[in-house]
Design a protein around this motif. Structure first.
Motif, short mmCIF file in Angstrom:
data_model
loop_
_atom_site.label_atom_id
_atom_site.label_comp_id
_atom_site.label_asym_id
_atom_site.label_seq_id
_atom_site.Cartn_x
_atom_site.Cartn_y
_atom_site.Cartn_z
N ARG A 48 29.40 43.68 34.82
CA ARG A 48 29.02 42.45 34.14
C ARG A 48 30.08 41.94 33.17
O ARG A 48 30.02 40.78 32.74
CB ARG A 48 27.69 42.65 33.40
CG ARG A 48 26.51 42.88 34.31
CD ARG A 48 26.45 41.88 35.45
NE ARG A 48 25.26 42.05 36.28
CZ ARG A 48 25.19 41.70 37.54
NH1 ARG A 48 26.24 41.16 38.14
NH2 ARG A 48 24.08 41.89 38.23
N THR A 49 31.05 42.76 32.81
CA THR A 49 32.15 42.26 31.98
C THR A 49 33.31 41.74 32.83
O THR A 49 34.02 40.82 32.42
CB THR A 49 32.67 43.35 31.03
OG1 THR A 49 32.99 44.53 31.78
CG2 THR A 49 31.65 43.69 29.97
N VAL A 50 33.48 42.31 34.02
CA VAL A 50 34.58 41.89 34.89
C VAL A 50 34.20 40.69 35.75
O VAL A 50 35.02 39.81 36.00
CB VAL A 50 35.03 43.08 35.79
CG1 VAL A 50 36.06 42.63 36.82
CG2 VAL A 50 35.60 44.20 34.94
N GLN A 51 32.96 40.64 36.18
CA GLN A 51 32.50 39.60 37.11
C GLN A 51 32.75 38.18 36.62
O GLN A 51 33.29 37.36 37.37
CB GLN A 51 31.01 39.82 37.41
CG GLN A 51 30.49 39.03 38.59
CD GLN A 51 29.06 39.41 38.92
OE1 GLN A 51 28.39 40.15 38.21
NE2 GLN A 51 28.56 38.88 40.02
N PRO A 52 32.41 37.82 35.37
CA PRO A 52 32.68 36.43 34.93
C PRO A 52 34.16 36.08 34.91
O PRO A 52 34.53 34.94 35.20
CB PRO A 52 32.08 36.39 33.52
CG PRO A 52 31.12 37.52 33.46
CD PRO A 52 31.70 38.58 34.34
N VAL A 53 35.01 37.05 34.58
CA VAL A 53 36.45 36.78 34.55
C VAL A 53 36.97 36.53 35.95
O VAL A 53 37.79 35.63 36.18
CB VAL A 53 37.19 37.96 33.89
CG1 VAL A 53 38.69 37.72 33.91
CG2 VAL A 53 36.70 38.17 32.47
N PRO A 102 46.53 41.65 35.54
CA PRO A 102 46.72 41.40 34.10
C PRO A 102 45.56 40.65 33.45
O PRO A 102 45.27 40.87 32.27
CB PRO A 102 48.01 40.56 34.06
CG PRO A 102 48.75 40.97 35.28
CD PRO A 102 47.71 41.21 36.32
N GLU A 103 44.90 39.78 34.21
CA GLU A 103 43.75 39.07 33.66
C GLU A 103 42.51 39.95 33.57
O GLU A 103 41.60 39.67 32.78
CB GLU A 103 43.43 37.85 34.54
CG GLU A 103 44.55 36.83 34.63
CD GLU A 103 44.78 36.12 33.30
OE1 GLU A 103 43.82 36.02 32.52
OE2 GLU A 103 45.92 35.67 33.05
N LEU A 104 42.48 41.01 34.35
CA LEU A 104 41.30 41.87 34.41
C LEU A 104 41.37 43.07 33.46
O LEU A 104 40.35 43.72 33.22
CB LEU A 104 41.09 42.39 35.84
CG LEU A 104 40.81 41.33 36.91
CD1 LEU A 104 40.61 42.00 38.26
CD2 LEU A 104 39.60 40.50 36.55
N TYR A 139 47.36 44.52 24.35
CA TYR A 139 47.67 44.08 25.72
C TYR A 139 47.52 42.57 25.84
O TYR A 139 48.35 41.91 26.47
CB TYR A 139 46.75 44.79 26.71
CG TYR A 139 47.06 44.48 28.15
CD1 TYR A 139 48.05 45.19 28.83
CD2 TYR A 139 46.39 43.47 28.82
CE1 TYR A 139 48.35 44.89 30.15
CE2 TYR A 139 46.70 43.17 30.14
CZ TYR A 139 47.67 43.89 30.79
OH TYR A 139 47.97 43.59 32.09
N SER A 140 46.47 42.02 25.25
CA SER A 140 46.26 40.57 25.30
C SER A 140 47.40 39.83 24.61
O SER A 140 47.88 38.81 25.11
CB SER A 140 44.93 40.20 24.65
OG SER A 140 43.85 40.82 25.32
N ARG A 141 47.86 40.35 23.48
CA ARG A 141 48.98 39.74 22.77
C ARG A 141 50.25 39.78 23.61
O ARG A 141 51.02 38.80 23.66
CB ARG A 141 49.21 40.47 21.44
CG ARG A 141 48.18 40.18 20.37
CD ARG A 141 48.39 38.80 19.75
NE ARG A 141 49.69 38.69 19.14
CZ ARG A 141 49.98 39.06 17.89
NH1 ARG A 141 49.01 39.56 17.12
NH2 ARG A 141 51.19 38.90 17.41
N ARG A 142 50.47 40.91 24.29
CA ARG A 142 51.66 41.04 25.09
C ARG A 142 51.66 40.11 26.30
O ARG A 142 52.67 39.53 26.67
CB ARG A 142 51.80 42.50 25.57
CG ARG A 142 53.12 42.79 26.27
CD ARG A 142 53.29 44.27 26.51
NE ARG A 142 52.22 44.79 27.35
CZ ARG A 142 52.08 46.07 27.65
NH1 ARG A 142 52.91 46.96 27.14
NH2 ARG A 142 51.10 46.47 28.43
#
Length: 277
Positions: free
Chosen positions: A157-162, A191-193, A270-273
């Motif tokens: 449920r955290t990966v599915q919307p992305v 990288p988005e996941l 990771y998000s910042r990078r």
């Protein structure tokens, strides 16, 4: 009017913030603070003896290791389940999508009894594995399976919307430029996941550490072997050793919070990078 305070874009911030702080204090902060207060009544020698007992250390090790491995398994297969549900159309898709949430709605005791009946030496799966010398129920493997069962929805449920919001034009452009499917997945999609995967891992790991109902049946509750820390806390409470129970709980709280803080920090870095690159 000149010099007047600029109106907030979202009015009511002070009131909503007050309700938020009050709610968190009543539901989270005060109960957790009571654990610290209760433990503060112990001397350091008593506290150290309570949390470094061999039986307690074995319970800590079992709880954290099984929760970690279960969360790692869920990170892999949760991504796979989310990928299938988002990227493919097939009969029964809505049913499978609903089944993913079943561990949320199912009472944990029911899940524990069901898993034990299946993986016990006389169960459907256990009877097939027993001749091969593989024992699932009443072992750390059984505990891990129970934690995988209750933790899978957190990752899905955290990966599915992305996955649903990913721009497919970028993938098509990568393929048109000659990138293979694996390279497209590794350089464009993965990288988005990573951030939602880390979030799902953290949620599944946190749930696994404190899980009691679904584990207590399949674990067998053998001290030094299959006794989890939450069960040991319950045992202390039944023996009216409230100080010992809160001491164990405090150590679990500190370790859990530190690990979750580390995971959130890794996610932030990771998000910042990714944004900088």
């Amino acid at each position: 009017m000149k010099g007047s305070r600029k109106a907030s874009v979202l009015p009511g911030f002070g009131l909503s913030l007050g309700f938020t702080v009050l709610y968190l204090s009543l539901i989270v902060i005060i109960p957790l603070a009571s654990v610290l207060i209760k433990t503060a009544g112990m001397s350091f020698t008593e506290f150290w003896a309570a949390v470094t007992n061999a039986r307690v250390l074995a319970a800590y090790k079992l709880s954290f290791l099984t929760a970690f491995f279960a969360a790692a398994v869920n990170a892999v297969f949760g991504l796979l389940v989310a990928w299938v549900l988002v990227r493919y159309r097939f009969p029964g898709k809505r049913l499978i999508d609903s089944i993913v949430d079943l561990p949320f709605a199912l009472p944990t005791a029911v899940a524990g009894i069901a898993l034990t009946s299946i993986y016990a030496p006389t169960g459907w799966v256990g009877s097939l594995l027993e001749p091969l010398g593989l024992k699932i129920a009443y072992t750390p493997i059984g505990i891990t399976i129970a934690l995988v069962f209750i933790g899978l929805p957190f990752v899905v449920r955290t990966v599915q919307p992305v996955l649903q919001d990913l721009d497919k034009d970028v993938e098509e452009a990568a393929v048109m430029l000659g990138a293979y499917r694996w390279r497209t997945f590794r350089r464009v999609i993965l990288p988005e996941l990573i951030p939602p995967l880390l979030t799902g891992f953290a949620l599944a790991f946190a749930r696994g550490i404190g899980e009691y109902g679904s584990v207590v049946f399949i674990s067998g509750n053998m001290p030094m072997r299959t006794e989890i820390a939450p069960l040991l806390i319950m045992t202390k409470l039944e023996q009216f050793d409230y100080a010992g129970a809160t001491a164990i709980a405090l150590v679990m709280l500190v370790i859990s919070f530190s690990l979750l803080l580390l995971i959130n920090y890794m996610q932030w870095r990771y998000s910042r990078r990714v944004q900088a690159g």
